[in-house]
Design an enzyme around this catalytic site. Structure first.
Site, PDB file in Angstrom:
ATOM      1  N   ILE A  84     -67.918 -36.812  22.930  1.00  0.00           N
ATOM      2  CA  ILE A  84     -69.770 -36.529  22.634  1.00  0.00           C
ATOM      3  C   ILE A  84     -69.914 -34.996  23.089  1.00  0.00           C
ATOM      4  O   ILE A  84     -69.650 -34.231  23.955  1.00  0.00           O
ATOM      5  CB  ILE A  84     -70.392 -37.247  23.966  1.00  0.00           C
ATOM      6  CG1 ILE A  84     -70.099 -38.584  23.033  1.00  0.00           C
ATOM      7  CG2 ILE A  84     -72.109 -36.869  23.122  1.00  0.00           C
ATOM      8  CD1 ILE A  84     -70.753 -39.290  24.477  1.00  0.00           C
ATOM      9  N   HIS A  85     -70.343 -33.606  22.168  1.00  0.00           N
ATOM     10  CA  HIS A  85     -70.086 -32.879  21.949  1.00  0.00           C
ATOM     11  C   HIS A  85     -71.702 -32.198  22.104  1.00  0.00           C
ATOM     12  O   HIS A  85     -72.533 -31.970  20.906  1.00  0.00           O
ATOM     13  CB  HIS A  85     -69.461 -32.158  21.399  1.00  0.00           C
ATOM     14  CG  HIS A  85     -69.604 -30.417  21.378  1.00  0.00           C
ATOM     15  ND1 HIS A  85     -70.164 -29.813  21.013  1.00  0.00           N
ATOM     16  CD2 HIS A  85     -67.848 -29.455  21.783  1.00  0.00           C
ATOM     17  CE1 HIS A  85     -70.475 -28.163  21.255  1.00  0.00           C
ATOM     18  NE2 HIS A  85     -68.459 -28.705  21.534  1.00  0.00           N
ATOM     19  N   ILE A  86     -71.873 -32.063  23.290  1.00  0.00           N
ATOM     20  CA  ILE A  86     -73.865 -31.572  23.677  1.00  0.00           C
ATOM     21  C   ILE A  86     -74.333 -30.180  22.526  1.00  0.00           C
ATOM     22  O   ILE A  86     -73.941 -29.291  23.264  1.00  0.00           O
ATOM     23  CB  ILE A  86     -74.571 -31.915  24.672  1.00  0.00           C
ATOM     24  CG1 ILE A  86     -73.607 -33.545  24.759  1.00  0.00           C
ATOM     25  CG2 ILE A  86     -75.431 -31.874  24.674  1.00  0.00           C
ATOM     26  CD1 ILE A  86     -74.329 -33.639  26.605  1.00  0.00           C
ATOM     27  N   GLY A  87     -74.992 -30.779  21.579  1.00  0.00           N
ATOM     28  CA  GLY A  87     -75.116 -29.259  20.738  1.00  0.00           C
ATOM     29  C   GLY A  87     -74.449 -28.296  20.183  1.00  0.00           C
ATOM     30  O   GLY A  87     -73.344 -28.827  20.254  1.00  0.00           O
TER      31      GLY A  87
END
Length: 166
Positions: A84-87
């Site tokens: 999960i790579h935020i932004g």
């Protein structure tokens, strides 16, 4: 437990990956970053978040959390690994606006808070708040069904249904 084994007629296990964020659902091909939109597009999805909380999409373990806290690697109890790579381009923020509730090695349950962040700060300081969620060990997958609802609710909306290899 929402992320679970579901027996199939063939005896192959299945797993459901729930949305870790609330927001607009996008195809990875539509993410304005070539790494996500071309190389990884068959094994994931993206969310344009409306809130700054990331929940665990599976029961499993935190494999890694980046020092800048903008990304987390998870392994489900069934062995599916995802990021999960935020932004986009958020590594340059060096952790500003991100707060991790977990650390490497923690066991988590579906819906448990992983990371809080400020979507507004991400939008100002990075390229985008769009958050790719993708599988990094597709070799364990026999079949993948990605759902594309218009909007997802964190911890509730199923995004991926996976049939695992024996």
């Amino acid at each position: 437990m929402l992320s679970k084994w579901l027996g199939t007629k063939q005896g192959q296990p299945e797993e459901i990956i729930l949305s870790p964020l609330s927001g607009k659902v996008l195809k990875l091909a539509d993410v304005p970053d070539p790494v996500f939109s071309t190389m990884l597009r068959e094994h994931g999805i993206a969310i344009e978040p409306v809130a700054g909380i990331v929940l665990s999409p599976v029961d499993g373990e935190v494999v890694a959390i980046l020092p800048s806290k903008h990304a987390v690697v998870m392994r489900s109890i069934n062995g599916v690994e995802l990021i999960i790579h935020i932004g986009l381009d958020t590594v340059s923020m060096r952790g500003e606006g991100f707060h991790a509730h977990v650390q490497k090695g923690d066991r988590v349950i579906t819906g448990q808070p992983l990371i809080d962040f400020s979507p507004e700060l991400v939008k100002r300081k990075a390229t985008s708040a769009i958050t790719p969620i993708f599988i990094i060990n597709p070799e364990v997958i026999d079949w993948l069904d990605i759902q594309f609802p218009d909007l997802a609710k964190a911890g509730v909306t199923p995004l991926m249904r996976i049939r695992l290899k024996h």
